[in-house]
Design a protein around this motif. Structure first.
Motif, mmCIF file in Angstrom:
data_model
loop_
_atom_site.group_PDB
_atom_site.id
_atom_site.type_symbol
_atom_site.label_atom_id
_atom_site.label_comp_id
_atom_site.label_asym_id
_atom_site.label_seq_id
_atom_site.Cartn_x
_atom_site.Cartn_y
_atom_site.Cartn_z
ATOM 1 N N ASP A 152 -2.634 -10.973 8.848
ATOM 2 C CA ASP A 152 -3.294 -10.196 8.926
ATOM 3 C C ASP A 152 -5.170 -11.122 9.567
ATOM 4 O OD1 ASP A 152 -3.228 -7.701 7.699
ATOM 5 O OD2 ASP A 152 -2.890 -8.267 5.689
ATOM 6 N N LEU A 153 -3.644 -12.259 9.223
ATOM 7 C CA LEU A 153 -4.956 -13.596 9.108
ATOM 8 C C LEU A 153 -5.576 -13.711 10.227
ATOM 9 C CD1 LEU A 153 -2.514 -15.387 6.850
ATOM 10 C CD2 LEU A 153 -4.616 -14.712 6.390
ATOM 11 N N ASP A 154 -4.205 -13.361 11.119
ATOM 12 C CA ASP A 154 -4.736 -13.519 13.092
ATOM 13 C C ASP A 154 -6.185 -12.575 13.336
ATOM 14 O OD1 ASP A 154 -3.033 -15.267 12.443
ATOM 15 O OD2 ASP A 154 -1.496 -14.049 13.733
ATOM 16 N N THR A 155 -6.036 -11.680 12.905
ATOM 17 C CA THR A 155 -6.998 -9.731 13.020
ATOM 18 C C THR A 155 -8.490 -10.468 11.741
ATOM 19 O OG1 THR A 155 -6.219 -8.827 11.143
ATOM 20 C CG2 THR A 155 -5.477 -9.124 14.083
ATOM 21 N N LEU A 156 -8.457 -11.231 11.257
ATOM 22 C CA LEU A 156 -9.559 -10.930 10.255
ATOM 23 C C LEU A 156 -10.775 -11.967 10.695
ATOM 24 C CD1 LEU A 156 -8.514 -12.481 6.448
ATOM 25 C CD2 LEU A 156 -8.777 -9.733 7.822
ATOM 26 N N GLU A 157 -11.686 -11.322 11.369
ATOM 27 C CA GLU A 157 -12.669 -11.275 11.797
ATOM 28 C C GLU A 157 -14.235 -10.901 11.014
ATOM 29 O OE1 GLU A 157 -14.864 -11.631 16.148
ATOM 30 O OE2 GLU A 157 -13.077 -11.104 16.173
ATOM 31 N N ARG A 158 -14.098 -9.595 10.531
ATOM 32 C CA ARG A 158 -15.389 -8.927 10.589
ATOM 33 C C ARG A 158 -15.107 -8.199 9.137
ATOM 34 N NH1 ARG A 158 -17.945 -7.808 15.235
ATOM 35 N NH2 ARG A 158 -16.960 -8.282 16.782
ATOM 36 N N VAL A 159 -15.830 -7.886 8.584
ATOM 37 C CA VAL A 159 -16.217 -7.942 6.878
ATOM 38 C C VAL A 159 -15.405 -6.311 6.955
ATOM 39 C CG1 VAL A 159 -17.678 -6.681 5.057
ATOM 40 C CG2 VAL A 159 -18.053 -8.372 6.625
ATOM 41 N N GLY A 160 -15.423 -5.016 7.775
ATOM 42 C CA GLY A 160 -14.775 -3.897 8.192
ATOM 43 C C GLY A 160 -12.916 -4.656 8.301
ATOM 44 N N ASP A 161 -12.321 -5.645 8.238
ATOM 45 C CA ASP A 161 -11.465 -5.970 8.188
ATOM 46 C C ASP A 161 -11.017 -6.001 7.135
ATOM 47 O OD1 ASP A 161 -11.288 -5.798 11.032
ATOM 48 O OD2 ASP A 161 -11.901 -8.158 11.577
ATOM 49 N N LEU A 162 -11.485 -7.057 6.048
ATOM 50 C CA LEU A 162 -11.883 -7.189 4.804
ATOM 51 C C LEU A 162 -11.130 -5.827 4.126
ATOM 52 C CD1 LEU A 162 -13.977 -10.060 4.208
ATOM 53 C CD2 LEU A 162 -11.605 -10.207 4.385
ATOM 54 N N ALA A 163 -12.026 -4.834 4.264
ATOM 55 C CA ALA A 163 -12.528 -3.524 3.159
ATOM 56 C C ALA A 163 -11.113 -3.010 3.801
ATOM 57 C CB ALA A 163 -13.720 -2.793 4.412
ATOM 58 N N ALA A 164 -10.515 -3.533 5.601
ATOM 59 C CA ALA A 164 -9.083 -2.785 5.474
ATOM 60 C C ALA A 164 -8.665 -2.528 4.774
ATOM 61 C CB ALA A 164 -8.748 -2.757 7.061
ATOM 62 N N ILE A 165 -7.373 -4.258 4.425
ATOM 63 C CA ILE A 165 -7.130 -4.350 3.669
ATOM 64 C C ILE A 165 -7.108 -4.180 1.921
ATOM 65 C CG2 ILE A 165 -6.104 -6.684 2.316
ATOM 66 C CD1 ILE A 165 -7.176 -7.967 4.550
ATOM 67 N N VAL A 166 -8.630 -3.128 1.911
ATOM 68 C CA VAL A 166 -8.337 -3.092 0.187
ATOM 69 C C VAL A 166 -8.154 -1.278 0.475
ATOM 70 C CG1 VAL A 166 -9.956 -2.019 -1.155
ATOM 71 C CG2 VAL A 166 -10.071 -4.834 -0.346
ATOM 72 N N ASP A 167 -8.488 -0.372 1.660
ATOM 73 C CA ASP A 167 -7.818 0.467 1.933
ATOM 74 C C ASP A 167 -6.468 0.990 1.859
ATOM 75 O OD1 ASP A 167 -10.818 1.625 2.095
ATOM 76 O OD2 ASP A 167 -10.764 1.238 3.883
ATOM 77 N N ARG A 168 -6.188 -0.007 2.340
ATOM 78 C CA ARG A 168 -4.917 0.103 3.187
ATOM 79 C C ARG A 168 -3.657 0.276 1.585
ATOM 80 N NH1 ARG A 168 -3.276 -4.552 6.394
ATOM 81 N NH2 ARG A 168 -2.235 -5.936 4.580
ATOM 82 N N ALA A 169 -4.233 -1.026 0.556
ATOM 83 C CA ALA A 169 -3.581 -1.289 -0.486
ATOM 84 C C ALA A 169 -4.009 0.254 -1.583
ATOM 85 C CB ALA A 169 -4.201 -2.490 -1.475
ATOM 86 N N GLY A 170 -4.621 1.117 -1.342
ATOM 87 C CA GLY A 170 -4.687 2.410 -2.108
ATOM 88 C C GLY A 170 -5.965 1.641 -3.491
ATOM 89 N N VAL A 171 -6.560 1.203 -3.132
ATOM 90 C CA VAL A 171 -7.182 -0.372 -4.560
ATOM 91 C C VAL A 171 -8.345 0.992 -4.559
ATOM 92 C CG1 VAL A 171 -7.545 -1.851 -5.376
ATOM 93 C CG2 VAL A 171 -5.689 -2.131 -4.621
ATOM 94 N N ARG A 172 -9.033 1.040 -5.781
ATOM 95 C CA ARG A 172 -10.516 1.988 -5.743
ATOM 96 C C ARG A 172 -10.452 1.654 -7.561
ATOM 97 N NH1 ARG A 172 -13.853 1.780 -1.800
ATOM 98 N NH2 ARG A 172 -13.769 3.939 -1.055
#
Length: 80
Positions: free
Chosen positions: A60-80
């Protein structure tokens, strides 16, 4: 702004002086638009993992550039 993007924007706003969460979008670039340096990004990732219970993988570290990238990590984890 909805879902995890809003939650990540709220977290980011606390790291940034004077930037309201509404001014942070999925397309906001962490370094270029929001002015975060690499140390601030590392701190942010640590807080993201702690707050949302997700894991930022090495790949993930290589692709983290935008806020949406961070949100995708949260979404992938299924955390809400």
């Amino acid at each position: 702004m909805t879902g995890s993007i809003a939650e990540v924007a709220d977290l980011l706003a606390r790291h940034l002086d004077g930037t309201p969460p509404a001014g942070i979008t999925a397309e906001s670039r962490l370094e270029d638009d929001l002015g975060l340096n690499s140390a601030q990004v590392v701190d942010l990732l640590s807080e993201l993992e702690e707050r949302f219970g997700c894991v930022v993988e090495d790949e993930d570290l290589d692709t983290l550039e935008r806020v949406g990238d961070l949100a995708a990590i949260v979404d992938r984890a299924g955390v809400r």
